[in-house]
Design an enzyme around this catalytic site. Structure first.
Site, mmCIF file in Angstrom:
data_model
loop_
_atom_site.group_PDB
_atom_site.id
_atom_site.type_symbol
_atom_site.label_atom_id
_atom_site.label_comp_id
_atom_site.label_asym_id
_atom_site.label_seq_id
_atom_site.Cartn_x
_atom_site.Cartn_y
_atom_site.Cartn_z
ATOM 1 N N GLU A 132 0.822 -1.228 0.000
ATOM 2 C CA GLU A 132 0.000 0.000 0.000
ATOM 3 C C GLU A 132 0.853 1.275 0.000
ATOM 4 O O GLU A 132 0.496 2.287 -0.611
ATOM 5 C CB GLU A 132 -0.927 -0.013 1.229
ATOM 6 N N VAL A 135 2.610 3.460 -3.561
ATOM 7 C CA VAL A 135 2.038 4.517 -4.405
ATOM 8 C C VAL A 135 1.171 5.414 -3.537
ATOM 9 O O VAL A 135 0.344 4.927 -2.763
ATOM 10 C CB VAL A 135 1.130 3.937 -5.518
ATOM 11 N N ASP A 204 9.974 8.175 -11.176
ATOM 12 C CA ASP A 204 9.229 7.862 -9.953
ATOM 13 C C ASP A 204 7.736 7.728 -10.280
ATOM 14 O O ASP A 204 7.080 6.773 -9.851
ATOM 15 C CB ASP A 204 9.481 8.981 -8.919
ATOM 16 N N LYS A 208 5.058 4.279 -10.274
ATOM 17 C CA LYS A 208 3.748 4.274 -9.609
ATOM 18 C C LYS A 208 2.641 3.954 -10.616
ATOM 19 O O LYS A 208 1.687 3.243 -10.295
ATOM 20 C CB LYS A 208 3.523 5.618 -8.918
ATOM 21 N N GLY A 305 6.366 11.109 2.703
ATOM 22 C CA GLY A 305 6.599 11.552 4.078
ATOM 23 C C GLY A 305 6.493 10.393 5.043
ATOM 24 O O GLY A 305 5.802 9.404 4.802
HETATM 25 N N1 HSE Z 1 9.816 11.374 -4.344
HETATM 26 C C1 HSE Z 1 8.462 10.939 -4.186
HETATM 27 C C2 HSE Z 1 7.562 12.141 -4.411
HETATM 28 C C3 HSE Z 1 8.289 10.359 -2.817
HETATM 29 O O1 HSE Z 1 8.051 13.269 -4.518
HETATM 30 O O2 HSE Z 1 6.375 11.966 -4.519
HETATM 31 C C4 HSE Z 1 7.214 9.338 -2.693
HETATM 32 O O3 HSE Z 1 7.340 8.265 -3.538
#
Ligand code: HSE
Length: 430
Positions: A132, A135, A204, A208, A305
């Site tokens: 969970e 993403v 990134d 996701k 976070g």
């Molecule tokens: N680097 C990612 C972001 C952190 O800025 O959303 C969470 O995956």
């Protein structure tokens, strides 16, 4: 029921999220235990830095820097993997699953690149792997996609799934910050990746998208089939023009089920100001889903976070603990068959935004109109403003056009003598 009254946990990695998991477990462990009907105990915590673990108050018997003390430990029922990266984490998770342990991870890179392999191994071993936190950080997302939408056909998923780039665009827009200064602030606030190129270049968000698309479209996705474009080409001027035209610029991750196959892409896009995604600002994430039966859905919250992600990790721990206590493997929802048909970005239709500088002299617009007309590209909006010197700044928005026809027209436009190189090109969310 196994009658098990205590679930023993091995935690791999005491970084940002690991710290959040430990403190949230301390704060809310009792409530979680009441709900699952079993105690949760942190049996072993692995980190390379043992002094950090000592300073956090763990006893000598709880801490280790030897992976076998967790992965080969018969007392441990459940392993939480929070070390990140792909190869080491993959090896650790495989050993945990081989040894019959449930696994919880927030590792998107790993689940996007090897999720199918790990889920298949978990199934073979009669356990499961939950992800969970991989993403959308604290946003409940994987569980709704996996269970709640099982009865519907999702046609499109559109996500703002990278907090760093969303924060960058927000600060560029509201405070006229440069991309570099806004990125430095995102890093200071702790939501950028260790290597921020993964955020800025769109990887990134692509990881996701792969995880979400696998769940909503019911197949295992080939990462090589995702078109990925980062935010490096977007300037303050583009954001200001977009605003003038009634749009906000966002880095979008879009997955679509088209009659010809799946289309998966990550790129910055102009989002109409009245679309719910346009008002998602700062480091917030949102995922907009279009389902045939359910209609439109949107999930919104903190996508990164320590504490938000810890809520997702502990929700997985609770689900895994219930599976262990009830001897039920909650894991037959994901379809691991590879997706067979994909649609290339070249074949997709979009509206395009184009901005460039040109010498301000007769005939430039006529040449432009011809280049677009020759490729049957229809123009929707045109702006020309005077710039310093003899230059004109021209902004064009097209009607819907196939990507390859637009690219052909664009290469003709760029051959016009008066037009300066390095235009800004962005797609619009349709
Ligand atoms: N680097 C990612 C972001 C952190 O800025 O959303 C969470 O995956």
């Amino acid at each position: 029921l196994t009658g098990k009254k205590e679930i023993k946990i091995g935690l791999l990695g005491m970084g940002t999220i690991g710290g959040g998991v430990v403190s949230l477990l301390k704060r809310n462990g009792g409530r979680i235990e009441e709900k699952i009907g079993a105690a949760l105990s942190l049996e072993k915590i692995l980190d390379l830095d043992l002094d950090k673990l000592r300073a956090a108050g763990f006893s000598e018997s709880q801490i280790t820097n030897d992976p076998s003390a967790v992965l080969e430990n018969p007392a441990i029922d459940l392993v939480i993997e929070l070390i990140g990266g792909v190869e080491t984490a993959r090896g650790f998770i495989k050993r945990a699953l081989e040894n019959g342990k449930y696994v919880v991870t927030a590792n998107k890179d790993l689940m996007a690149s090897h999720g199918g392999e790990l889920l298949a191994l978990a199934r073979e071993k009669g356990v499961n792997i939950f992800y969970e936190g991989s993403v959308g950080g604290g946003i409940p997302l994987i569980r709704p996609l996996k269970y709640s939408l099982v009865a519907d056909r999702v046609t499109r998923v559109i996500g703002i799934v990278n907090g760093t780039t969303n924060y960058i665009f927000t600060r560029m827009d509201r405070d006229s910050l440069s991309l570099e200064d806004a990125l430095a602030e995102a890093q200071k606030l702790g939501f950028a990746e260790a290597d921020p190129s993964s955020d800025v270049e769109g990887r990134d968000a692509a990881y996701k998208l792969i995880i979400m698309a696998g769940l909503v479209f019911g197949s295992s996705i080939d990462p090589g089939q995702v078109y990925v474009e980062g935010i490096g080409g977007v300037t303050y001027e583009d954001i200001a023009y977009a605003r003038e035209l009634g749009y906000a610029i966002k880095l979008l991750a879009i997955g679509e089920k088209l009659p010809q196959g799946l289309a998966l892409r990550v790129h910055p896009a102009l989002v109409p100001a009245d679309h719910p995604l346009a008002s998602v600002s700062n480091e917030f994430n949102a995922i907009f889903i279009e389902g045939e039966a359910v209609g439109d859905l949107m999930f919104y919250g903190r996508g990164a976070g320590s504490m938000p992600t810890a809520t997702a990790v502990l929700a997985d721990v609770a689900e895994a603990a219930r599976c262990i206590c009830h001897q039920s493997v909650n894991g037959v929802i994901e379809n691991l068959q590879p997706e067979r048909s994909y649609v290339s970005i070249d074949d997709l239709n979009n509206r395009f935004y184009l901005r460039f500088l040109a010498d301000d002299r007769p005939g430039v617009f006529a040449a432009l109109a011809n280049a677009f007309g020759d490729e049957l590209v229809s123009l929707d909006m045109v702006i020309q403003k005077r710039r310093v010197g003899a230059m004109a700044e021209i902004v064009i928005v097209t009607h819907d056009v196939q990507e390859k026809a637009f690219q052909r027209a664009l290469s003709k436009v760029m051959q016009i003598d008066a037009i300066k190189p390095n235009p800004s090109i962005l797609r619009l969310l349709g």
